[in-house]
Each structure stands twice: as C-alpha cells, then as structure tokens.
Design a protein around this motif. Sequence first.
Motif, PDB file in Angstrom:
ATOM      1  N   TRP A 246      -5.060  -0.305  -4.390  1.00 59.47           N
ATOM      2  CA  TRP A 246      -4.620   1.071  -4.679  1.00 59.47           C
ATOM      3  C   TRP A 246      -5.549   2.105  -4.040  1.00 59.47           C
ATOM      4  O   TRP A 246      -5.178   3.262  -3.898  1.00 59.47           O
TER       5      TRP A 246
ATOM      6  N   VAL B 155       0.883  -1.163   0.000  1.00 54.99           N
ATOM      7  CA  VAL B 155       0.000   0.000   0.000  1.00 54.99           C
ATOM      8  C   VAL B 155       0.923   1.216   0.000  1.00 54.99           C
ATOM      9  O   VAL B 155       1.439   1.629   1.030  1.00 54.99           O
ATOM     10  N   PHE B 156       1.174   1.732  -1.193  1.00 54.91           N
ATOM     11  CA  PHE B 156       2.155   2.809  -1.335  1.00 54.91           C
ATOM     12  C   PHE B 156       1.528   4.155  -0.981  1.00 54.91           C
ATOM     13  O   PHE B 156       0.341   4.389  -1.217  1.00 54.91           O
ATOM     14  N   HIS B 157       2.349   5.022  -0.401  1.00 55.57           N
ATOM     15  CA  HIS B 157       1.972   6.406  -0.189  1.00 55.57           C
ATOM     16  C   HIS B 157       3.027   7.267  -0.872  1.00 55.57           C
ATOM     17  O   HIS B 157       4.225   6.939  -0.821  1.00 55.57           O
TER      18      HIS B 157
ATOM     19  N   TYR C 200       5.046   2.601  -7.068  1.00 59.37           N
ATOM     20  CA  TYR C 200       3.916   1.725  -6.778  1.00 59.37           C
ATOM     21  C   TYR C 200       4.344   0.338  -6.299  1.00 59.37           C
ATOM     22  O   TYR C 200       3.717  -0.229  -5.420  1.00 59.37           O
TER      23      TYR C 200
ATOM     24  N   SER D 126      -3.995   4.061  -1.120  1.00 54.90           N
ATOM     25  CA  SER D 126      -2.797   4.876  -1.301  1.00 54.90           C
ATOM     26  C   SER D 126      -3.120   6.362  -1.141  1.00 54.90           C
ATOM     27  O   SER D 126      -4.114   6.857  -1.658  1.00 54.90           O
TER      28      SER D 126
END
Length: 501
Positions: free
Chosen positions: A190, A103-105, A439, A193
């Motif tokens: 996504w 879970v990218f930020h 990502y 995010s």
Amino acid sequence: MRVLEMLLVTSCVLVLMVSLFRNTINRKIGTIAGIACGSLLAAQLLFEGYRWQMIPVYIVAALLVALLLFRRSKITKPLRFMILALSIVLLGVSVALSVLLPVFHLPKPSGGFSVGTETFHFIDADREETFTEQKGDKRELVVQVWYPAAASGRSGEKNTVFPKDRGLFHTYMQAYSGYLGLPAPALDYWKYSRANSSIHTDLHPAINPYPMVLLSHGMGVGRILHTSQAEHLASHGYIVFAIDHTYSTVVTAFPDKRVTGFLTEQSQDRLFEDSRAILHVWNEDITFVVDQLEKLHSGAVASKFKGMLDMDNIGMMGHSFGGAAAFEAVYSNPRIKAGVNMDGTLFITENRDAMKKPFMFMKSEEFTNINEKQAKYRKTPATDAELKELRLTREQFDNILANRELELKLMDRLSQQGQGRTIYIEGTGHYNFTDLQLYSPLIGLTGMTRSINGTRGAEIVNRYLLEFFNQHLRGTESKLLAGPTEDYPEVKYPNSVYQGE
C-alpha cells in the motif's frame, strides 16, 4: 500491474520460449537474453520497488538469468519441460496476485481544478478529553483539508494515500491489518499507492470564497478511506475538511509523532446510550472545527484560506457512524446548511423531523434487505435460533427494531416535507461508500462491498455527492437528483422506506 512488472513477466515468457523450446542455444544470444532479463529485474526493483505479489516472478527471472549465463551443458528434455511447467505456474500465480491485489491509485478527479492538501492539528483548550483517564488531557483533532490548487506558483510534493514516513506507515499497516484481519506484511505494498493531490501547494485564486464540505468517517476507520471523495469535490471548487475523530479511528497520527488508536466503547447492551454519548462528542468536534474555520477565514489564524472560506455555504457528509454525526450536525448547527448520510444508522430520532434543511440519505443495497426483514419481524417475532445467530438478546433485538422503525418513519417524513431525499444504489455494500472498494476486487469476498465494480461505485457516489452540494450550496438545480436516470440505472428512488401499515 505496473509497467516494469509487465515487462519483466513478458521478458520471462520470451526467454522461456527461446531457451527451453530449443535443444541448443547460441551462447551469445543466451548471454544477451540473460542480461536483458536481469536488467529488467533490477530496474523493476529499483524504480518501482519490491512487492510480495511479485516474488514468484523474481524467482523465475533469477533462475532464468542463472540458466542462461552460467549453463555449461545441455538440458535434458524432461528437465526442460519441468522447468517450463514450474515457471508457468509461478508466473501465473504472480500475475493473479498482482491483479487481485494491485498497487491501486485513486481515480483522477473529474473537475477542472488541480487539488492541494495539508493537515491541521487543532486543540480544544476548553474541552476535556473523555476517552482517556488522563486529567487535564484536552481534546485534540487532526483535520485534513483538500482544496482547489493554483495552476502556477508554488507546487507541492505529490501525496500518497498513506503516510510516507516508514515508521508511521508501519504503524498504520499494523492498525489496518488488525481491522481487516490480515497480517501486516500483506499490506506493505500500500506504500506505493498514490492520491491525486499535492502537499502544501497554493490555493487557486478566486473572486468569491469557496463553499465548504465537512467530512466524518465511520466508526473505527479514519479520514484516509474518503480521500477520493474529498479530492473529487475539491477538483470541482469545494474546500473539504475531513476530521479524524480521535480515539474513534483505527489510528490517528499527530505532528509530534504521537499516535492514538481506538478507545471508543459501544457495548451491545447499551448500544443506543453509548452511541448517543459518542455522537455528542463528535458533534462537539464538528462545532469546534467550524469555529476554527471561522478563524482561518478571518485571518485570526494565519493560513492560505484567509477570506476564501464561504461561511454561509457549509455542507456536511459522513459514512456509517459519521453519517449519523452528519445528520446531528446539520440538525443542531445553524452554520451548516445541508448534509448527506452515506449508509449510516440514526441513533437520535425524536424531534428531528422538524429539520428544515436539505438532507440526503444514500443507502446500500443491504438497506432494502434490512427493510424487508424489518417488515417480516414486525409481523412475526424473531425465533430463538435467529437471535442466537445474530448474537442478540430479545431485549437488544427489540430495541434495535424499535429504533429502526422510528428512523424509517423519520426519513419518510423528511421526504414528504420536501427537505429530505433517500436513494439506494443496487450492488453496493456498506464499504462501497469508501475508498476501500478501490483497493482490491477481493474486498467483496469479505462482504464489506458487494457486486458493483469499485470504480463504478466510486463514480456514482462522487457524482451524486457533487450534484447534491452543487444544488444546495451553489444553487445549481440538479436534474440528476430529480429521479431515475439512464446514466445511473443502479440508483433507485423509493417512494417510501417504511414498509409499515
């Protein structure tokens, strides 16, 4: 992994150690451990939300809770070790998936301003839409702006990378999954995010207007893939307007919930003719948006930006086809002062060396590889086998080669005249100039990005963009742009990009 995810995995490991390494277990301790594990499972699903990468952990946690709360007899040694082995495998798979598909930020911008964002819907009543066959269809654009936000006053809702609306998010995932060649459910996570901007917050008050940067995406993607670049510039006192070039994006959503997809035709047989026609449309988009900015600045259109847009200091940047659009916009529009092309090919090269404005070409490592092949084919024509592998006819290949020659010579002439600059970044691929590199580390396996760490790649690109616009829109001389530096050894300054006679 997120905090509650890590705690859930840890609790599963601890419960396994306590319950399966002992022949007997105190009933009270087992009940407490089961409740604790079950509570963490519930908390993770409730507060952080389900994602498919954690399914193996959910299975292990549920089995352990059932085992501890409802066990009535001892577990035999073979069964105990079978459960242990299976649980370890499931937990390992889940942890690996969560790390590789996180879970990218988006990285926090380095500037001193908080960042606000909002979206405009512009309709060019004087221009017919050329990508559709509907008569009377006017050209419509969605433009997102990022800006320095006030530290106090009205604060907005924190923004996500993709739309929060469930139906709209699903539409975006359908589009991006097709682009990446993945099933849409694989991208469902996504939705968690986060970006670093707030929606509809107040503009930070300032004595002088803010310089502006326009942004164009690559062909078939969209403005979303450049969010961190826009946030970074906004945090340093720029107002950034990113254009979704309608029907040339993977998906564009309008305020009334209408959604458009990709309708742009760019055939291999007519690559340069089609590309120049598309560039003409995109350049008109950019000109039209600048017209709208003048209205926002003058107050002709009500907005928080009245009197706060520096119309004398407008920059332009773009990636891939958007980089070609940036070059055309800087060349043809007297209101745009300087620009950056991020790993984009030029499709119009004649008479462009007369441009007297600052322009920087940022190229990937692939750029040097292509140049070497260019020099090779200049001496030895491509074989039939090579053409077959490239899926090109000899005529198509020769046209590409000829355009590349003109492009490289143009870049060199601009550098010699003092208006242009070319740098390339080792370890980067074409999509290392977008947020896609942030990502997942697995993106590199597709060839879209290369060996450079995504966070490092984003830092370098953002730093050089900021230095360029600081120098040419604010008049702050940049030592970084003067030549190689120990801080960024990946960045190379070629003396010449054309390896000709």
